[in-house]
Design a protein around this motif. Structure first.
Motif, PDB file in Angstrom:
ATOM      1  N   VAL A   1       0.818  -1.208  -0.027  1.00 39.17           N
ATOM      2  CA  VAL A   1       0.258  -0.013   0.023  1.00 39.17           C
ATOM      3  C   VAL A   1       0.854   1.141  -0.073  1.00 39.17           C
ATOM      4  CG1 VAL A   1      -1.651   1.241   1.399  1.00 39.17           C
ATOM      5  CG2 VAL A   1      -1.961  -1.303   1.325  1.00 39.17           C
ATOM      6  N   SER A   2       2.033   1.284   0.727  1.00 39.88           N
ATOM      7  CA  SER A   2       2.860   2.386   0.887  1.00 39.88           C
ATOM      8  C   SER A   2       3.537   2.668  -0.568  1.00 39.88           C
ATOM      9  CB  SER A   2       3.963   2.072   1.956  1.00 39.88           C
ATOM     10  OG  SER A   2       4.789   3.246   1.994  1.00 39.88           O
ATOM     11  N   GLY A   3       4.022   1.610  -0.948  1.00 34.40           N
ATOM     12  CA  GLY A   3       4.474   1.761  -2.569  1.00 34.40           C
ATOM     13  C   GLY A   3       3.278   2.332  -3.551  1.00 34.40           C
ATOM     14  N   VAL A   4       2.457   1.464  -3.566  1.00 35.82           N
ATOM     15  CA  VAL A   4       1.323   2.043  -4.301  1.00 35.82           C
ATOM     16  C   VAL A   4       0.865   3.709  -3.968  1.00 35.82           C
ATOM     17  CG1 VAL A   4      -0.942   1.881  -5.298  1.00 35.82           C
ATOM     18  CG2 VAL A   4       0.469   0.042  -4.591  1.00 35.82           C
ATOM     19  N   VAL A   5       0.726   3.942  -2.839  1.00 40.57           N
ATOM     20  CA  VAL A   5       0.401   5.424  -2.804  1.00 40.57           C
ATOM     21  C   VAL A   5       1.333   6.386  -2.761  1.00 40.57           C
ATOM     22  CG1 VAL A   5      -0.458   6.954  -0.959  1.00 40.57           C
ATOM     23  CG2 VAL A   5      -1.396   4.597  -1.105  1.00 40.57           C
ATOM     24  N   PHE A   6       2.852   6.166  -2.274  1.00 39.12           N
ATOM     25  CA  PHE A   6       3.638   7.262  -2.117  1.00 39.12           C
ATOM     26  C   PHE A   6       4.937   7.000  -3.265  1.00 39.12           C
ATOM     27  CE2 PHE A   6       1.789   6.331   2.068  1.00 39.12           C
ATOM     28  CZ  PHE A   6       1.269   7.721   2.267  1.00 39.12           C
ATOM     29  N   GLY A   7       4.663   5.737  -3.773  1.00 34.05           N
ATOM     30  CA  GLY A   7       5.861   5.620  -5.056  1.00 34.05           C
ATOM     31  C   GLY A   7       7.093   4.932  -4.440  1.00 34.05           C
ATOM     32  N   ALA A   8       7.878   4.439  -5.387  1.00 34.23           N
ATOM     33  CA  ALA A   8       8.984   3.693  -5.297  1.00 34.23           C
ATOM     34  C   ALA A   8      10.037   4.448  -4.247  1.00 34.23           C
ATOM     35  CB  ALA A   8       9.823   3.509  -6.499  1.00 34.23           C
TER      36      ALA A   8
END
Length: 342
Positions: free
Chosen positions: A277-284
């Motif tokens: 979820v963190s990667g999807v919302v805030f990017g790599a």
């Protein structure tokens, strides 16, 4: 009088009394000295065979079937699970802050460090179709894993202190003795370095097994899972003793440890979900902007806090599993285990 009877002179045993259980409210039926079992064999030593009233051999006075910590022989996984849930209900107010402070806080710090250190550059495809690593990629990878491993080592004594403190709370509250948070943490600090050292030894053994093949590493992890309680209660030969416990009653220990591992696996899956979820919302690269950094850090902290129930299940499950193995070897109860912690 009945064989093994230890009640008042001239009295007859109460209805339902047997020398394997006795009446802990009066002391009847317990070995001399009461339910603390003083003078019994050292942990792991064979209990001397005694004749039962029916003349059979190989019998020893069983634990109190209502002991809140020790699962009596032949109670099965239901008895173990009942004592685990009872321990959580009895001790969660002390255990939860211990777990949050000594397990979740270090995990949150390592997660936040990972946000800043994890390499964000991806390999690219060269003119010949072969992958080409960006400049400094390997240096970033080694720096990332090096810092994470160093942080894990530095936080190791803190986590070991938490396991010691939690075990102390579980045993003393089961014995009906006071178990304040401050006293628990002081006990944990006294045992932290020793437990941390044996944790490193166990981790190295598991790593060596995993390097040979994944399955041997998993096997070693199960076989030495009880080393922590062994060290805290007996303070000698924790790896070898845990190994023997596992192989002497393979199915029993394997089943209990597997249930504990299921809780840890659930926490791992939950952590992966939070990371995704963190990667999807805030990017790599969540540190590219202040807003995304705050959000990613908040999610990392939440993910670490959500693992608290799994840490709690691990602590309680392994301590109760150890107490059950002691009951398979000879008479023991919560009062004796609490006294052994010192």
């Amino acid at each position: 009088p009945a064989p093994g009877w230890a009640g008042p002179e001239g009295a007859t045993p109460p209805p339902g009394w047997s020398p394997s259980v006795g009446d802990p409210s009066t002391g009847w039926g317990w070995p001399a000295g009461g339910p603390g079992y003083p003078g019994q064999p050292m942990p792991g030593a064979p209990y001397p065979a005694q004749p039962t009233p029916a003349g059979h051999y190989g019998w020893y006075p069983a634990v109190d079937p209502d002991d809140p910590l020790v699962t009596p022989p032949h109670a099965g996984v239901a008895g173990w699970f009942a004592r685990c849930t009872g321990t959580v209900r009895r001790s969660w107010r002390q255990l939860l802050p211990i777990v949050l402070l000594t397990q979740c806080v270090p995990a949150a710090i390592i997660s936040v460090l990972s946000l800043y250190l994890v390499p964000t550059d991806e390999p690219v495809t060269g003119p010949d179709g072969a992958p080409v690593l960006p400049d400094g990629y390997l240096e970033h990878v080694f720096a990332f894993y090096g810092v994470v491993m160093l942080a894990a080592l530095l936080f190791g004594p803190v986590q070991a202190a938490g396991w010691g403190a939690g075990t102390w709370v579980v045993a003393r509250q089961a014995a009906g003795e006071p178990a304040g948070l401050g006293a628990a943490l002081r006990y944990g600090l006294r045992r932290a370095l020793g437990l941390w050292g044996w944790t490193i030894v166990a981790s190295l053994l598991i790593t060596v097994g995993a390097c040979l093949c994944l399955l041997p590493g998993v096997y070693v992890g199960f076989a030495v899972a009880l080393f922590g309680p062994v060290y805290l209660f007996e303070r000698q030969e924790p790896i070898g003793r845990a190994w023997r416990m596992f192989h002497q009653r393979f199915g029993m220990v394997l089943g209990r440890v597997a249930l504990v591992m299921c809780a840890l696996l659930a926490a791992t899956v939950l952590d992966l979900v939070v990371s995704t979820v963190s990667g999807v919302v805030f990017g790599a690269d969540p540190t590219s902007a202040p807003g995304t950094t705050v959000g990613a850090v908040a999610l990392a902290v939440v993910g670490a806090a959500l693992a608290a129930p799994a840490y709690l299940a691990q602590l309680v499950g392994l301590v109760v599993a150890y107490a059950e193995q002691r009951a398979q070897e000879g008479p023991v109860n919560a009062a004796r285990l609490a006294a052994e912690l010192g």
